[in-house]
Each structure stands twice: as C-alpha cells, then as structure tokens.
Write a protein that holds these residues in place. Structure first.
Motif, PDB file in Angstrom:
ATOM      1  N   ARG A 144       2.036  -3.127  24.866  1.00  0.00           N
ATOM      2  CA  ARG A 144       1.291  -4.387  24.912  1.00  0.00           C
ATOM      3  C   ARG A 144      -0.177  -4.208  24.522  1.00  0.00           C
ATOM      4  O   ARG A 144      -0.752  -5.021  23.805  1.00  0.00           O
ATOM      5  CB  ARG A 144       1.385  -4.977  26.319  1.00  0.00           C
ATOM      6  CG  ARG A 144       0.715  -6.345  26.466  1.00  0.00           C
ATOM      7  CD  ARG A 144       0.924  -6.889  27.863  1.00  0.00           C
ATOM      8  NE  ARG A 144       2.332  -7.070  28.168  1.00  0.00           N
ATOM      9  CZ  ARG A 144       3.030  -8.144  27.821  1.00  0.00           C
ATOM     10  NH1 ARG A 144       2.446  -9.116  27.150  1.00  0.00           N
ATOM     11  NH2 ARG A 144       4.301  -8.258  28.135  1.00  0.00           N
ATOM     12  N   CYS A 184      12.725  -1.003  16.219  1.00  0.00           N
ATOM     13  CA  CYS A 184      11.458  -0.794  16.925  1.00  0.00           C
ATOM     14  C   CYS A 184      11.347   0.666  17.339  1.00  0.00           C
ATOM     15  O   CYS A 184      12.200   1.184  18.060  1.00  0.00           O
ATOM     16  CB  CYS A 184      11.371  -1.704  18.145  1.00  0.00           C
ATOM     17  SG  CYS A 184       9.808  -1.529  19.037  1.00  0.00           S
ATOM     18  N   ASN A 192       5.158  -7.322  20.537  1.00  0.00           N
ATOM     19  CA  ASN A 192       5.815  -7.958  19.405  1.00  0.00           C
ATOM     20  C   ASN A 192       7.329  -7.981  19.578  1.00  0.00           C
ATOM     21  O   ASN A 192       7.910  -7.088  20.172  1.00  0.00           O
ATOM     22  CB  ASN A 192       5.461  -7.220  18.112  1.00  0.00           C
ATOM     23  CG  ASN A 192       3.965  -7.225  17.831  1.00  0.00           C
ATOM     24  OD1 ASN A 192       3.294  -6.246  18.093  1.00  0.00           O
ATOM     25  ND2 ASN A 192       3.460  -8.329  17.313  1.00  0.00           N
ATOM     26  N   SER A 193       7.965  -9.034  19.049  1.00  0.00           N
ATOM     27  CA  SER A 193       9.418  -9.175  19.130  1.00  0.00           C
ATOM     28  C   SER A 193      10.009  -9.143  17.733  1.00  0.00           C
ATOM     29  O   SER A 193       9.318  -9.329  16.726  1.00  0.00           O
ATOM     30  CB  SER A 193       9.788 -10.489  19.818  1.00  0.00           C
ATOM     31  OG  SER A 193       9.372 -11.585  19.005  1.00  0.00           O
ATOM     32  N   LEU A 194      11.314  -8.933  17.662  1.00  0.00           N
ATOM     33  CA  LEU A 194      12.016  -8.925  16.379  1.00  0.00           C
ATOM     34  C   LEU A 194      11.860 -10.275  15.689  1.00  0.00           C
ATOM     35  O   LEU A 194      11.635 -10.350  14.473  1.00  0.00           O
ATOM     36  CB  LEU A 194      13.490  -8.600  16.612  1.00  0.00           C
ATOM     37  CG  LEU A 194      14.410  -8.637  15.388  1.00  0.00           C
ATOM     38  CD1 LEU A 194      13.953  -7.622  14.341  1.00  0.00           C
ATOM     39  CD2 LEU A 194      15.860  -8.371  15.794  1.00  0.00           C
ATOM     40  N   GLU A 195      11.965 -11.338  16.458  1.00  0.00           N
ATOM     41  CA  GLU A 195      11.839 -12.684  15.887  1.00  0.00           C
ATOM     42  C   GLU A 195      10.456 -12.883  15.271  1.00  0.00           C
ATOM     43  O   GLU A 195      10.311 -13.496  14.204  1.00  0.00           O
ATOM     44  CB  GLU A 195      12.082 -13.739  16.978  1.00  0.00           C
ATOM     45  CG  GLU A 195      13.499 -13.797  17.503  1.00  0.00           C
ATOM     46  CD  GLU A 195      13.856 -12.643  18.438  1.00  0.00           C
ATOM     47  OE1 GLU A 195      12.920 -11.987  18.961  1.00  0.00           O
ATOM     48  OE2 GLU A 195      15.060 -12.376  18.630  1.00  0.00           O
ATOM     49  N   GLU A 196       9.444 -12.360  15.955  1.00  0.00           N
ATOM     50  CA  GLU A 196       8.072 -12.494  15.454  1.00  0.00           C
ATOM     51  C   GLU A 196       7.882 -11.704  14.161  1.00  0.00           C
ATOM     52  O   GLU A 196       7.199 -12.168  13.230  1.00  0.00           O
ATOM     53  CB  GLU A 196       7.096 -11.990  16.522  1.00  0.00           C
ATOM     54  CG  GLU A 196       5.630 -12.150  16.129  1.00  0.00           C
ATOM     55  CD  GLU A 196       4.703 -11.574  17.176  1.00  0.00           C
ATOM     56  OE1 GLU A 196       3.485 -11.617  16.938  1.00  0.00           O
ATOM     57  OE2 GLU A 196       5.184 -11.071  18.209  1.00  0.00           O
ATOM     58  N   SER A 232       2.236  -1.341  17.944  1.00  0.00           N
ATOM     59  CA  SER A 232       3.660  -1.597  17.813  1.00  0.00           C
ATOM     60  C   SER A 232       4.095  -0.983  16.484  1.00  0.00           C
ATOM     61  O   SER A 232       3.434  -1.179  15.461  1.00  0.00           O
ATOM     62  CB  SER A 232       3.914  -3.106  17.822  1.00  0.00           C
ATOM     63  OG  SER A 232       5.274  -3.400  17.633  1.00  0.00           O
ATOM     64  N   TRP A 261       7.367  -0.222  13.771  1.00  0.00           N
ATOM     65  CA  TRP A 261       8.705  -0.654  13.386  1.00  0.00           C
ATOM     66  C   TRP A 261       9.150   0.054  12.110  1.00  0.00           C
ATOM     67  O   TRP A 261       8.334   0.292  11.207  1.00  0.00           O
ATOM     68  CB  TRP A 261       8.731  -2.164  13.135  1.00  0.00           C
ATOM     69  CG  TRP A 261       8.312  -2.977  14.329  1.00  0.00           C
ATOM     70  CD1 TRP A 261       7.043  -3.162  14.793  1.00  0.00           C
ATOM     71  CD2 TRP A 261       9.183  -3.683  15.212  1.00  0.00           C
ATOM     72  NE1 TRP A 261       7.064  -3.959  15.917  1.00  0.00           N
ATOM     73  CE2 TRP A 261       8.363  -4.299  16.198  1.00  0.00           C
ATOM     74  CE3 TRP A 261      10.564  -3.889  15.264  1.00  0.00           C
ATOM     75  CZ2 TRP A 261       8.881  -5.082  17.220  1.00  0.00           C
ATOM     76  CZ3 TRP A 261      11.090  -4.664  16.284  1.00  0.00           C
ATOM     77  CH2 TRP A 261      10.254  -5.245  17.251  1.00  0.00           C
ATOM     78  N   ASN A 265       6.542   0.168  21.136  1.00  0.00           N
ATOM     79  CA  ASN A 265       6.019  -1.169  21.387  1.00  0.00           C
ATOM     80  C   ASN A 265       5.248  -1.168  22.699  1.00  0.00           C
ATOM     81  O   ASN A 265       5.821  -1.065  23.767  1.00  0.00           O
ATOM     82  CB  ASN A 265       7.164  -2.183  21.473  1.00  0.00           C
ATOM     83  CG  ASN A 265       6.724  -3.575  21.040  1.00  0.00           C
ATOM     84  OD1 ASN A 265       5.541  -3.861  20.966  1.00  0.00           O
ATOM     85  ND2 ASN A 265       7.691  -4.438  20.760  1.00  0.00           N
TER      86      ASN A 265
END
Length: 357
Positions: free
Chosen positions: A42, A37, A2-6, A46, A48, A40
């Motif tokens: 894969r 985060c 997962n990304s911050l944008e997601e 994840s 946060w 994280n």
C-alpha cells in the motif's frame, strides 16, 4: 493497493497498447489472463508481470507502480532508467515507457522483463565466476575519477558514502548498536550469544563511524547496493555456457560507495546464508576476490591493499554501521535472525585479524 481491474482499466485509458507497440516496432495486444502480481504494498510499490502478443510471439514486460510523493530510492531508480541507462544499458532492463500522474498520485514504469537467475539453476560457488565479470565491468565505468565523467547523470537522490547524511546515519546506528548490546546482556535469548564478545564489540564500536578509511581510499564507484541472487537475471544460465549474459534489476539501492560493498552482498552474505558453502568458505572467498581483481585489471584498475582484506573490512564496516544494530533489534523484538551469530563471530575473528582490537 492496486487491483487487477485497475491495471486493465488504466491500460485502456492511457492506450499503452499503442504506445508500447510503437516502442517494440509492432502491433501488440495485452494478454489479460497472463497478468501476474509480483508485489503489492500500500505504501511503497506495486510490481506486475504482463505479456504482450503480436499473434506470433509473446513479449513479457514488467510494470512497476510508484506511489507519490516519490521516496528518494524510487526517484533514484527512475533516474537510473531515464538518465543513466545510456551508459548502463547492458546491465539493465530496457525502459519502454514512463507515465507520471496515473490515478493522480502514481508513476507507472514499463520495462523489459528479464529472466531471473533464481529458478534456472541451483546456485553453486562456481556460478559466481559467471557473474563477477559483469559486476567488475559495471563497477569500472564509474570507478574513482571516472565517476566525474558521468556525474551529470545522477541527481541529489544518489547516496554517497562520505555524505553528511550517511555519516549521521552511521553514528545513529552505532549508538543504537551499543544500546542493543546492553539490552542483549539482559535478554535470556541473547545473553549467551552476546556475552563472550560483549566487551570486544563495545570497544570496537567506539572507533566508528568509519572503521576502515582504506576501503573508501581503495576506490568508489556506482554500486548496485542490493546485489543478491533475487536481483540478478540471466538469459543463458546453465553449466554448459561459460559466458552468461547477466543483467541486474531493482536499482533502488544504487549508490556511490566502495566497490567492495557489492562483493559483500554477492559473495559473503551468500556464504553466511549457505551452510553447505561454509566448509569451503575460505576457498570460495579467495577465488571470487581473485577473479574480481583480474577482471578489474582489464579496465586498468588495481588495488594497493590486499583485496581479500578489503572485502573483510567492507563486511565489518557494513555490519558495524548498520546490520549489527538491526539484527539485535529483530531478536530483542521477539523475531529470529539467521545472520546474527555469523555477524558476531566475524566481528570477533576478523576484528582481531584486522586490528580493530
């Protein structure tokens, strides 16, 4: 991964600001620049840390993302929050929201963010006296026959010490431990450490997979299963305050096991890791066991066998059934193990004390 944008995109898509605002009883906004985060991976989870604000106060929350298909330990943790929270609420973070099928293959869980014990104080032996009463109260709820009163709260993902699956796991790990001991005798990095105890440990391993039936006979309950300092939170951890408000996080390893397994991780492994504690280890160990028994007595729970021996037996059972094999393997693979020497020493000394050889 997962990304911050997601995270921000899904936050807006699912309108969690409104949902969590309803749970908290006030209108809140996500402070996007505060998103942090914590973990994280894969394949697994994840995690946060996020902050919500109503313009006056800030509310930190935790978001944990589970990848589908859910692993058994992830399903277990979710079940703990959804079903078992009613009886364990004082020991757990509050569940705010659970959203399945995010991005098609993820479950997103929002919980209260508790204050980690780590970082507030440098843990000293006397601090365990502030933690153990909470552990005893937690254990007492489902101790022995009391578990049946709450059995409907747990699904098939809850591991049981006596289950067929666990017996197979132990048997396999003990076989692997025997093989790794033989390999260690041929390894220049391990032979000197293992050789003096090789015959003793091989003899002991033949007695498995359950080396001490009395630890299960002394009483089982729901245990946390991973009760190290990283998973302990406290809102008022300081030396001036005697009654700490202790809570536990990360419930993926919960299981119905002998209660002493939690004490092994909380007390005995801390002693193993802390060389500065080892000069007083007998005193620390005895005081912690005595306090635990005093607290359990408040709930009508007593132990027919010497509790100090039960702790040592649980430590050896845990070591022989799993940890010995994995730590030998770690060194055989070229890694390091800070615990292997302690494991071998305790197997030899406590094994003799407890009539394993």
């Amino acid at each position: 991964m997962n990304s911050l944008e997601e995270i921000i995109k899904c936050w807006k898509q699912f309108d969690w600001e409104k949902k969590l605002g309803n749970v908290l009883g006030k209108k809140v906004n996500l402070v996007e620049e505060s998103i942090e985060c914590l973990k994280n991976t894969r394949e697994k989870t994840s995690i946060w840390k996020m902050v919500l604000s109503d313009g006056k106060e800030f509310n930190p929350i935790v978001l944990k993302i589970y990848k589908l298909p859910l692993k058994e330990n992830h399903r277990l943790e979710i079940n703990m929050y959804q079903k078992a929270y009613n009886i364990y609420h004082e020991f757990m973070p509050q569940l705010y929201w659970l959203e399945p099928l995010v991005n098609g293959n993820e479950t997103w869980m929002f919980t209260e963010c508790l204050k980690p014990l780590r970082g507030q104080i440098k843990l000293a032996p006397h601090h365990l006296e502030r933690i153990i009463p909470t552990v005893a109260k937690f254990h007492s709820i489902t101790f022995d026959k009391k578990f049946l009163q709450h059995a409907d709260l747990f699904d098939n993902s809850l591991p049981h010490f006596d289950s067929e699956e666990k017996v197979k796991e132990r048997t396999k790990a003990i076989k692997k431990a025997k093989e790794n001991l033989d390999l260690a005798m041929k390894d220049p990095n391990l032979r000197e450490l293992v050789a003096p105890r090789y015959k003793i440990i091989k003899k002991i391993l033949k007695k498995g997979p359950v080396f001490f039936p009395e630890i299960t006979e002394s009483g089982q309950c729901l245990i946390h299963g991973d009760l190290h300092v990283h998973n302990i939170c406290c809102e008022n951890a300081n030396d001036a305050e005697e009654n700490w408000k202790v809570s536990l996080i990360d419930w993926e390893s919960a299981k119905r096991y002998p209660c002493w397994y939690d004490l092994v991780v909380l007390v005995e492994l801390l002693i193993d890791f802390r060389s500065d504690w080892q000069k007083r280890e007998e005193e620390i160990r005895s005081q912690c066991v005595q306090l635990y028994c005093q607290e359990m007595l408040k709930y009508g729970i007593t132990f027919s066998e010497d509790p100090l021996k039960l702790l040592k037996k649980a430590y050896l059972q845990r070591t022989l059934e799993k940890k010995l094999s994995s730590h030998l393997q770690k060194v055989l693979d070229g890694g390091n193990s800070t615990l292997l020497k302690r494991y071998l020493e305790k197997i030899e000394v406590w094994g003799k004390e407890l009539d394993l050889y």
